[in-house]
Design a protein around this motif. Structure first.
Motif, PDB file in Angstrom:
ATOM      1  N   UNK A 181       0.793  -1.218   0.000  1.00 45.82           N
ATOM      2  CA  UNK A 181       0.000   0.000   0.000  1.00 45.82           C
ATOM      3  C   UNK A 181       0.830   1.276   0.000  1.00 45.82           C
ATOM      4  N   UNK A 182       2.157   1.153  -0.098  1.00 45.82           N
ATOM      5  CA  UNK A 182       3.025   2.331  -0.109  1.00 45.82           C
ATOM      6  C   UNK A 182       3.112   2.909  -1.512  1.00 45.82           C
ATOM      7  N   UNK A 183       2.821   4.208  -1.633  1.00 43.69           N
ATOM      8  CA  UNK A 183       2.895   4.948  -2.892  1.00 43.69           C
ATOM      9  C   UNK A 183       4.319   5.459  -3.063  1.00 43.69           C
ATOM     10  N   UNK A 184       4.897   5.284  -4.254  1.00 44.99           N
ATOM     11  CA  UNK A 184       6.248   5.758  -4.535  1.00 44.99           C
ATOM     12  C   UNK A 184       6.363   6.178  -5.992  1.00 44.99           C
ATOM     13  N   UNK A 185       7.318   7.073  -6.267  1.00 39.78           N
ATOM     14  CA  UNK A 185       7.529   7.600  -7.610  1.00 39.78           C
ATOM     15  C   UNK A 185       9.010   7.570  -7.961  1.00 39.78           C
ATOM     16  N   UNK A 186       9.302   7.531  -9.269  1.00 36.43           N
ATOM     17  CA  UNK A 186      10.692   7.561  -9.711  1.00 36.43           C
ATOM     18  C   UNK A 186      11.268   8.972  -9.695  1.00 36.43           C
ATOM     19  N   UNK A 187      10.434   9.983  -9.959  1.00 32.78           N
ATOM     20  CA  UNK A 187      10.895  11.372  -9.894  1.00 32.78           C
ATOM     21  C   UNK A 187      10.098  12.105  -8.827  1.00 32.78           C
ATOM     22  N   UNK A 188      10.779  12.928  -8.055  1.00 31.91           N
ATOM     23  CA  UNK A 188      10.196  13.730  -6.972  1.00 31.91           C
ATOM     24  C   UNK A 188       9.577  12.865  -5.891  1.00 31.91           C
ATOM     25  N   UNK A 189       9.832  11.587  -5.955  1.00 31.80           N
ATOM     26  CA  UNK A 189       9.343  10.560  -5.049  1.00 31.80           C
ATOM     27  C   UNK A 189       7.987  10.910  -4.466  1.00 31.80           C
ATOM     28  N   UNK A 190       7.709  10.478  -3.284  1.00 33.57           N
ATOM     29  CA  UNK A 190       6.356  10.584  -2.726  1.00 33.57           C
ATOM     30  C   UNK A 190       6.295  11.518  -1.532  1.00 33.57           C
ATOM     31  N   UNK A 191       7.219  12.456  -1.445  1.00 35.75           N
ATOM     32  CA  UNK A 191       7.240  13.416  -0.340  1.00 35.75           C
ATOM     33  C   UNK A 191       7.516  12.740   0.995  1.00 35.75           C
ATOM     34  N   UNK A 192       7.893  11.480   0.961  1.00 37.03           N
ATOM     35  CA  UNK A 192       8.159  10.762   2.194  1.00 37.03           C
ATOM     36  C   UNK A 192       6.910  10.305   2.919  1.00 37.03           C
ATOM     37  N   UNK A 193       5.749  10.546   2.334  1.00 33.94           N
ATOM     38  CA  UNK A 193       4.497  10.196   3.008  1.00 33.94           C
ATOM     39  C   UNK A 193       4.051   8.769   2.721  1.00 33.94           C
ATOM     40  N   UNK A 194       4.498   8.207   1.598  1.00 36.05           N
ATOM     41  CA  UNK A 194       4.030   6.877   1.206  1.00 36.05           C
ATOM     42  C   UNK A 194       2.616   6.895   0.663  1.00 36.05           C
ATOM     43  N   UNK A 195       2.083   8.108   0.413  1.00 35.69           N
ATOM     44  CA  UNK A 195       0.723   8.297  -0.093  1.00 35.69           C
ATOM     45  C   UNK A 195       0.763   9.258  -1.274  1.00 35.69           C
ATOM     46  N   UNK A 196      -0.336   9.335  -2.034  1.00 39.84           N
ATOM     47  CA  UNK A 196      -0.423  10.307  -3.127  1.00 39.84           C
ATOM     48  C   UNK A 196      -0.382  11.720  -2.552  1.00 39.84           C
ATOM     49  N   UNK A 197      -1.076  11.960  -1.447  1.00 34.73           N
ATOM     50  CA  UNK A 197      -1.068  13.267  -0.778  1.00 34.73           C
ATOM     51  C   UNK A 197       0.277  13.464  -0.076  1.00 34.73           C
ATOM     52  N   UNK A 198       0.821  14.669  -0.176  1.00 35.31           N
ATOM     53  CA  UNK A 198       2.119  14.948   0.444  1.00 35.31           C
ATOM     54  C   UNK A 198       1.989  15.363   1.913  1.00 35.31           C
ATOM     55  N   UNK A 199       0.822  15.825   2.315  1.00 37.65           N
ATOM     56  CA  UNK A 199       0.536  16.110   3.727  1.00 37.65           C
ATOM     57  C   UNK A 199       1.571  17.000   4.404  1.00 37.65           C
ATOM     58  N   UNK A 200       1.980  18.070   3.731  1.00 32.76           N
ATOM     59  CA  UNK A 200       2.891  19.028   4.348  1.00 32.76           C
ATOM     60  C   UNK A 200       4.358  18.740   4.149  1.00 32.76           C
ATOM     61  N   UNK A 201       4.700  17.760   3.320  1.00 27.84           N
ATOM     62  CA  UNK A 201       6.102  17.456   3.031  1.00 27.84           C
ATOM     63  C   UNK A 201       6.416  17.872   1.596  1.00 27.84           C
ATOM     64  N   UNK A 202       7.685  18.140   1.320  1.00 29.78           N
ATOM     65  CA  UNK A 202       8.097  18.590  -0.006  1.00 29.78           C
ATOM     66  C   UNK A 202       8.605  17.419  -0.842  1.00 29.78           C
ATOM     67  N   UNK A 203       8.903  17.717  -2.096  1.00 31.82           N
ATOM     68  CA  UNK A 203       9.405  16.716  -3.030  1.00 31.82           C
ATOM     69  C   UNK A 203      10.764  16.191  -2.586  1.00 31.82           C
ATOM     70  N   UNK A 204      11.016  14.936  -2.872  1.00 33.79           N
ATOM     71  CA  UNK A 204      12.315  14.334  -2.635  1.00 33.79           C
ATOM     72  C   UNK A 204      13.057  14.338  -3.968  1.00 33.79           C
ATOM     73  N   UNK A 205      14.251  14.922  -4.033  1.00 33.84           N
ATOM     74  CA  UNK A 205      14.993  15.024  -5.304  1.00 33.84           C
ATOM     75  C   UNK A 205      15.254  13.655  -5.926  1.00 33.84           C
ATOM     76  N   UNK A 206      15.380  13.606  -7.254  1.00 32.19           N
ATOM     77  CA  UNK A 206      15.373  14.754  -8.153  1.00 32.19           C
ATOM     78  C   UNK A 206      13.951  15.251  -8.384  1.00 32.19           C
TER      79      UNK A 206
END
Length: 126
Positions: A84-109
């Motif tokens: 159930x963990x959401x992740x992306x190849x670019x800008x990752x998932x804001x560290x939230x593990x969800x589609x919503x970033x919930x107050x966190x910023x993008x993870x580089x790149x």
């Protein structure tokens, strides 16, 4: 496709009857889905959506009150794993593990845009 082509952001500013706000329209011009993320700066309340999926050719608008400071970025090649963990190849998932970033910023790149809307932006032009 380069990060700058991930999505188009259109800004419309409205000043009606003392109401000062902006409407941001996100449009996915890619042939694949993108997941824009949003973050409010300065410790204020987050927008109504802090992350969402945009299918190819889809659009979504967010209303933003002035004054406002924040950022937007695009995420690509995203998926939800078997736990159930959401992740992306670019800008990752804001560290939230969800589609919503919930107050966190993008993870580089990540390619992002940062904006500041002043409460009375037009007075600078008078």
């Amino acid at each position: 496709m380069e990060a700058r082509e991930l999505f188009v952001l259109t800004l419309a500013i409205f000043c009606l009857s003392g109401i000062h706000s902006a409407t941001f329209t996100f449009t996915n011009k890619c042939s694949y889905p993108v997941w824009p993320g949003t973050l409010m700066g300065g410790g204020g309340a987050q927008l109504s959506s802090t992350g969402f999926e945009l299918a190819s050719s889809a659009s979504m608008t967010l209303d933003v009150p002035a004054p406002w400071t924040g950022r937007f970025w695009g995420r690509t090649l995203c998926f939800t794993d078997s736990t159930g963990k959401f992740t992306c190849s670019t800008a990752d998932d804001c560290g939230s593990g969800q589609v919503a970033c919930n107050g966190a910023s993008a993870i580089p790149p990540a390619s992002l845009v940062e904006l500041t809307l002043a409460a009375k932006w037009w007075t600078r032009f008078l």
